[in-house]
Design an enzyme around this catalytic site. Structure first.
Site, PDB file in Angstrom:
ATOM      1  N   GLU A  15      44.679  -2.967  33.729  1.00 46.65           N
ATOM      2  CA  GLU A  15      43.214  -3.062  33.832  1.00 46.65           C
ATOM      3  C   GLU A  15      42.863  -4.527  33.722  1.00 46.65           C
ATOM      4  O   GLU A  15      43.047  -5.136  32.670  1.00 46.65           O
ATOM      5  CB  GLU A  15      42.514  -2.286  32.700  1.00 46.65           C
ATOM      6  CG  GLU A  15      42.674  -0.793  32.769  1.00 46.65           C
ATOM      7  CD  GLU A  15      41.920  -0.061  31.646  1.00 46.65           C
ATOM      8  OE1 GLU A  15      41.132  -0.707  30.919  1.00 46.65           O
ATOM      9  OE2 GLU A  15      42.151   1.142  31.492  1.00 46.65           O
TER      10      GLU A  15
ATOM     11  N   GLU B 268      45.770   3.586  26.620  1.00 40.76           N
ATOM     12  CA  GLU B 268      45.634   2.616  25.517  1.00 40.76           C
ATOM     13  C   GLU B 268      45.816   3.314  24.177  1.00 40.76           C
ATOM     14  O   GLU B 268      45.032   3.106  23.246  1.00 40.76           O
ATOM     15  CB  GLU B 268      44.279   1.917  25.591  1.00 40.76           C
ATOM     16  CG  GLU B 268      44.140   1.027  26.800  1.00 40.76           C
ATOM     17  CD  GLU B 268      42.978   0.034  26.675  1.00 40.76           C
ATOM     18  OE1 GLU B 268      42.057   0.290  25.880  1.00 40.76           O
ATOM     19  OE2 GLU B 268      43.010  -0.996  27.368  1.00 40.76           O
TER      20      GLU B 268
HETATM   21  C1  GLA Z   1      39.630   0.089  28.032  1.00 40.77           C
HETATM   22  C2  GLA Z   1      39.892   1.468  28.636  1.00 40.77           C
HETATM   23  C3  GLA Z   1      39.076   1.730  29.870  1.00 40.77           C
HETATM   24  C4  GLA Z   1      37.673   1.198  29.732  1.00 40.77           C
HETATM   25  C5  GLA Z   1      37.723  -0.277  29.416  1.00 40.77           C
HETATM   26  C6  GLA Z   1      36.359  -0.900  29.268  1.00 40.77           C
HETATM   27  O1  GLA Z   1      40.482  -0.858  28.421  1.00 40.77           O
HETATM   28  O2  GLA Z   1      41.238   1.710  28.906  1.00 40.77           O
HETATM   29  O3  GLA Z   1      39.053   3.116  30.079  1.00 40.77           O
HETATM   30  O4  GLA Z   1      37.044   1.896  28.703  1.00 40.77           O
HETATM   31  O5  GLA Z   1      38.366  -0.456  28.198  1.00 40.77           O
HETATM   32  O6  GLA Z   1      35.578  -0.687  30.369  1.00 40.77           O
END
Ligand code: GLA
Length: 734
Positions: free
Chosen positions: A243, A169
């Site tokens: 995700e 991210e």
């Molecule tokens: C983001 C991150 C993950 C995690 C989620 C929340 O999307 O990429 O590593 O921290 O948020 O759980």
């Protein structure tokens, strides 16, 4: 024998990203993946949890590597025991699961520093997650080491690893495509020849984008909008949600998260039907053992339980979401039975050791520096000085990361608290010089945003200081009771080792170890009130428990329960001095109306001040609620103003029962969580007001409003007003 047969069937010569699909040995495959972090699952249970993933109908697991877990000391890599990533991948392959690897160097994941090693912060100038050579050199060395250990497990060499993620991210942090290129190159140089990819939430996909890197999108709801955003930057190729959140993680002092199972299922079904690939984050969250949990921003430390309300619970139990997912995905293997659970009758910890009686040799210094500068990466640190005789005064520090308890000649006189940016205390009048002790507790390094540059400890007030590093103290035990910050020790008997949950409700705030395994942090304010003890870490006969409690227990007793307590908040026990503040609004500097969709909306204005208030006048659906996923402020050039010093100065209403609708969620940088006004007991109506304190006056050139995610969700604001000033909110107590 069975495992060998499985392994033989689970190889493929190639994996590619096609025009429309992922291609495994040339044939389209929908990746049905679930995230499991091996560091958060006792090694003895890896196979059990992977079998559960398989039984849920998944064909892959996604695994982060946390750099600091493998390189806690610079240059010394550890792949043993809990850190044996290769073994985790091999077991996955034996159980019929492909692996997606996410080696960082940054991971986020509510893990200490997002996986970035603490020792990077010894360099006061380092720019993490950038092309700064001070960061890139150790980061690429790490990737090279990952290639050495896990390169042989790629699908191209007969292993289970299909794809490898570049960074994590990154768009929510920066926009330097060159940096993404360096990390990508680092993985190629490390010998990775499977497809590489990047992931981002929908609003950040364009930042740091490169044409030579495949992209996936991360979201918790509304797959149609998420994939639409992905298609805008990547017109062809398979669609994948990198995700997909079935719920969310917990932070101390905020309600336990529960993800709506129906919403989860509807969105998952959408992806299955549209042939989109996905990874459920988390399929099984587990526990952030030891002191590895991170912290969110504005500073909100994460709990050790990482249950996540995931389909497979913290202790590996199947849930309603598990069965629903299995049905939807058509899982065919049977889930293995749950591991045995036992309760342990209450017992007393009979020995103790006060921190003050067990201090190591101090370091002399001319000012208090951050913990990392003293070569310490976690735990507590004590700063001691002598104050001359004098009148009552307020003593202020530049920074306290994260909590401090202050003692004058051994008597407690106050505390400092990063959550409220309370970096001062009252020093009482002294007739003669006195010893001042400031005991600082570092919780996890912040794992998100620029705040990952999170140096711990105390800063300010040069003078003659003695600094005591308290990580690794060997206590001298005495039978009896201590008051104040102390270690406690006791033993308990077990006939047959089985999973249990230590009930810590009688204790204050600290860390617990069993048989030398550092289990968890605890804090009486909740919502987590138990610590998961995996059966394999116990032995038949006598077991030892050690607790470090900074506040002291009400009774030094413990018991093992047969169920966790993850949702018991006790705000009345919090030592934070919270004040709602008095709101005095001047004239609005801007009045406007937002559109009703999920799109991010940007508004330009010109104002000067330290506090920014948004006032909602009504919502698009006519209901009394307001919600905001993110509120960003822009400088006059249109760039985001850093959040580092921000706090919520005032909010009129927050939902804290049915969900975590805390106002802090509006400034945590994560669009998947949001501020929501109360809806369970009372439903106060508009106007709603949220005031951000920027920490210092700033020129404000505009703001960006990210609505709560989802289609047809309540809380979408229509008419609103904006106020800017420096005294919109006055503290009602000091
Ligand atoms: C983001 C991150 C993950 C995690 C989620 C929340 O999307 O990429 O590593 O921290 O948020 O759980």
């Amino acid at each position: 024998m069975m495992a060998l047969v499985m392994a033989a069937t689970m190889t493929a010569s190639s994996f590619q990203i096609g025009e429309k699909d992922f291609l495994l040995a040339g044939k389209p495959i929908q990746i049905r993946c679930g995230e499991v972090h091996f560091a958060r699952v006792p090694r003895e249970y890896w196979r059990h949890r992977l079998q559960l993933c398989k039984a849920m109908g998944l064909n892959s697991v996604c695994a982060y590597l946390f750099w600091n877990f493998h390189e806690y000391e610079q240059g010394r890599y550890d792949w043993s025991g809990q850190a044996d990533a290769a073994e985790f991948c091999r077991i996955a392959q034996q159980e019929g699961l492909w692996v997606i690897l996410r080696p960082g160097p940054y991971a986020c994941a509510e893990w200490d520093g997002g996986g970035l090693p603490w020792w990077l912060l010894k360099n006061p100038k380092i720019q993490l997650r950038s092309q700064d050579p001070a960061f890139l050199a150790p980061a690429t060395a790490w990737l090279k080491e990952v290639g050495r250990v896990l390169g042989p497990l790629q699908v191209t060499r007969g292993g289970p690893i299909l794809m490898v993620q570049v960074e994590n991210e990154y768009g929510s942090y920066g926009s330097d495509a060159g940096y993404m290129g360096s990390i990508r190159q680092g993985l190629l140089d490390a010998g990775f020849d499977v497809p590489l990819f990047g992931c981002n939430p929908p609003g950040d996909l364009k930042k740091g984008l490169r044409s030579d890197l495949f992209q996936v999108v991360n979201f918790g709801t509304d797959p149609a909008s998420g994939f639409k955003a992905l298609r805008e930057i990547q017109p062809t190729g398979p669609l994948m949600c990198g995700e997909f959140y079935p719920a969310w993680f917990d932070t101390w002092g905020a309600p336990h998260h529960r993800g709506n199972a129906q919403r989860y299922l509807t969105d998952l079904e959408y992806m299955v039907k549209h042939g989109a690939s996905f990874s459920i984050y988390m399929a099984h969250g587990g526990t952030t053992f030891g002191m590895w949990s991170g912290a969110d921003r504005p500073f909100k430390p994460d709990t050790s339980s990482y249950d996540y309300d995931a389909p497979i619970s913290e202790a590996g139990w199947v849930t309603e979401k598990f069965w629903a997912t299995r049905k939807l995905l058509g899982g065919t293997t049977q889930p293995p039975p749950a591991n045995p659970v036992a309760s342990i009758p209450a017992f007393t910890l009979t020995e103790c050791a006060s921190i003050f009686d067990n201090l190591p040799v101090p370091i002399e210094d001319t000012e208090p520096r951050c913990m990392e500068a003293y070569d310490q990466g976690r735990g507590c640190i004590l700063y001691r000085t002598t104050v001359p005789a004098g009148r009552e005064t307020t003593m202020r520090f530049e920074q306290v990361h994260d909590f401090a308890w202050v003692f004058l000649d051994g008597k407690p006189i106050g505390e400092m608290d990063r959550r409220t940016r309370r970096f001062h205390f009252k020093l009482p009048a002294r007739a003669k010089s006195a010893r001042l002790d400031i005991l600082v507790e570092a919780m996890g390094h912040v794992n998100f945003g620029q705040e990952v540059h999170d140096r711990k400890g105390l800063r300010g007030n040069p003078g003659k200081w003695l600094v005591y590093r308290l990580d690794g103290v060997k206590p001298n035990w005495k039978v009896g009771k201590a008051s104040g910050p102390a270690f406690w020790r006791g033993t308990f008997n077990v006939d047959k080792p089985a999973d249990t949950f230590l009930d810590l409700r009688a204790w204050g705030k600290g860390v617990v170890w069993v048989n030398g395994h550092c289990l968890a942090r605890f804090w009486n304010i909740g919502p987590t009130q138990t610590a998961y003890v995996p059966g394999p870490w116990l032995r038949a006969g006598t077991n030892e428990v050690v607790i470090l409690d900074l506040l002291g227990p009400s009774q030094p007793v413990l018991a093992g329960l047969d169920k966790p307590i993850l949702d018991q908040l006790r705000p009345e026990l919090d030592f934070a001095r919270t004040s709602k503040g008095r709101l005095t609004l001047n004239d609005p500097i801007h009045t406007g109306a937002f559109t009703s969709g999920p799109e991010v909306q940007e508004v330009r204005l010109a104002a000067q001040g330290r506090q920014f208030c948004i006032e909602t006048l009504n919502a698009h659906d006519g209901q009394p609620f307001a919600a905001i996923a993110e509120l960003d402020l822009l400088d006059p050039a249109g760039h985001s103003i850093p959040h580092t010093e921000w706090t919520i100065a005032y909010v009129d209403s927050e939902e804290l029962i049915a969900e975590d609708g805390s106002a802090a969620n509006a400034i945590n940088g994560q669009a998947a969580s949001h501020w929501h006004t109360a809806r369970t007991q009372e439903q106060p109506g508009h106007p709603h007001r949220l005031v951000i304190d920027l920490g210092a006056p700033a020129s404000i050139g505009g703001f960006r409003y990210t609505p709560r995610a989802g289609s047809n969700v309540p809380g979408r604001i229509k008419d609103y007003r904006v106020y800017v000033g420096s005294t919109l909110v006055k503290e009602s107590n000091e």
